[in-house]
Design a protein around this motif. Structure first.
Motif, PDB file in Angstrom:
ATOM      1  N   ASP A 194       3.620   1.442  -0.981  1.00 35.57           N
ATOM      2  CA  ASP A 194       4.371   2.234  -0.002  1.00 35.57           C
ATOM      3  C   ASP A 194       5.867   2.210  -0.264  1.00 35.57           C
ATOM      4  OD1 ASP A 194       2.167   3.134   1.413  1.00 35.57           O
ATOM      5  OD2 ASP A 194       2.173   1.430   2.792  1.00 35.57           O
ATOM      6  N   ASN A 210      -0.712   6.999  -0.574  1.00 33.24           N
ATOM      7  CA  ASN A 210      -1.090   5.687  -1.092  1.00 33.24           C
ATOM      8  C   ASN A 210      -2.575   5.743  -1.451  1.00 33.24           C
ATOM      9  OD1 ASN A 210      -2.022   2.946  -1.308  1.00 33.24           O
ATOM     10  ND2 ASN A 210      -0.138   2.299  -0.286  1.00 33.24           N
ATOM     11  N   THR A 213      -4.845   3.120   0.224  1.00 30.04           N
ATOM     12  CA  THR A 213      -5.166   3.480   1.601  1.00 30.04           C
ATOM     13  C   THR A 213      -6.097   4.689   1.649  1.00 30.04           C
ATOM     14  OG1 THR A 213      -2.973   2.701   2.257  1.00 30.04           O
ATOM     15  CG2 THR A 213      -4.169   4.055   3.845  1.00 30.04           C
ATOM     16  N   HIS A 214      -5.900   5.619   0.718  1.00 28.90           N
ATOM     17  CA  HIS A 214      -6.711   6.845   0.639  1.00 28.90           C
ATOM     18  C   HIS A 214      -7.378   6.911  -0.745  1.00 28.90           C
ATOM     19  CE1 HIS A 214      -4.876   8.415   4.325  1.00 28.90           C
ATOM     20  NE2 HIS A 214      -3.715   8.041   3.833  1.00 28.90           N
TER      21      HIS A 214
END
Length: 338
Positions: A194, A210, A213-214
């Motif tokens: 991030d 990100n 995260t994804h």
């Protein structure tokens, strides 16, 4: 004089400092006191002998260097002692489409690279630099920056208002971010960090994803584009990312296939291009003409290459390790001479 040489099969030190005596200049040759080199992922592959070309023991690595002309052959016309220059990745690709000759003798693999205190080349293998760039900044240009330029504006045919997808925050992607924003494009960029995404946004990126995260990050690309997908993808990964790039590109979009960061084999099927009438093109750096156009844009828009970190000459193995660890943002530079 000192230079680095590659010995891929050495169990401990595939990159070694060697002493050498520079060869006499030919009539059309130029001697350059190299001040800085920059690293590309390609240089890791060279030290491992896993690059496209077979690497011989004693090869001088690194395609990217910048320095000062210190001597010229009697028939040299375009350069003079004192000129500030950078190396060309392909010394024989002048303009237009590449042919077999243009793609031969790539610096730092098929031919001698720039990681040396004294670099000797035909004058056709060098390009003059603007005074606005330091040697460290200029050393970042020959491979990554020209690759980004070619991907966006030659193969990618990028237009103002279109959307670009960039993977990661290495040298090619960060140059592409700077060039695309200068051209009036919308930029989506990915990272697993991030903090890096915030740095990219500070440089102008419109959206950051990100991918930890994804993990299905193509879904986020489609969400951000209202389902339309992007116009241009700079695909620097390879297997594992190409599949998602194919799902991220929009109708009539272009994928510039650049890198092998995740390997050389994969299961992505080009049949996915058909229903979108999209295309994919392999990118292998670019020509002297592309370099010149890029330098004009850098001067016009005041673009400054992003240097992640500079290492001293003696710490080249540490610099390669830093690149291999993937913690960099932009380019890694090694200082060669004062």
């Amino acid at each position: 004089m000192r230079r680095y040489e590659v010995f891929p099969n050495h169990p401990v030190s595939p990159l070694q400092i060697a002493e050498f005596e520079p060869a006499p200049l030919g009539d059309t040759e130029v001697a350059v006191a190299i001040k800085a080199v920059s690293l590309n992922f390609r240089d890791i592959l060279v030290t491992r002998n896993t690059y496209f070309a077979n690497i011989v023991d004693g090869l001088v690595p690194c395609s990217d260097g910048a320095g000062e002309v210190v001597a010229v052959g009697k028939d040299v016309k375009g350069l003079a002692v004192g000129d500030r220059v950078a190396t060309l990745f392909f010394p024989h690709w002048y303009s237009g489409k590449a042919d077999a000759r243009a793609l031969s003798d790539a610096r730092g693999a098929e031919s001698t690279g720039a990681f040396t205190e004294r670099f000797i080349t035909d004058e056709s293998g060098l390009v003059k630099l603007p005074d606005s760039l330091s040697y460290a900044e200029a050393a970042t240009l020959p491979c990554a920056a020209v690759t980004a330029w070619n991907s966006l504006f030659e193969a990618g045919d990028l237009k103002p208002g279109q959307t670009v997808l960039l993977l990661g925050t290495g040298g090619v992607s960060i140059f592409a971010l700077q060039f695309a924003k200068a051209a009036g494009a919308t930029v989506i960029i990915t990272s697993s960090d991030d903090a890096k995404l915030e740095r990219a946004k500070a440089l102008g990126a419109d959206h950051g994803i990100n991918y930890r995260t994804h993990p299905e990050w193509h879904e986020e690309v489609l969400r951000l584009t209202g389902g339309a997908g992007v116009d241009v993808v700079l695909e620097v990964g390879g297997p594992g990312t190409l599949e998602r790039s194919l799902m991220s590109v929009g109708v009539g979009g272009r994928i510039a296939y650049i890198g092998v960061l995740t390997g050389l084999a994969g299961a992505a099927s080009p049949v996915m291009l058909i229903p979108k009438a999209s295309s994919i093109q392999g990118i292998f750096v670019g020509s002297r003409a592309m370099f010149a156009d890029m330098l004009d844009a850098i001067a016009t828009h005041g673009i400054k290459p992003v240097v992640d970190r500079e290492f001293p000459f003696e710490e080249a193995p540490a610099a390669l390790k830093h690149m291999e660890n993937g913690g960099h943002f932009g380019k890694i530079v090694i200082r060669v001479g004062d």
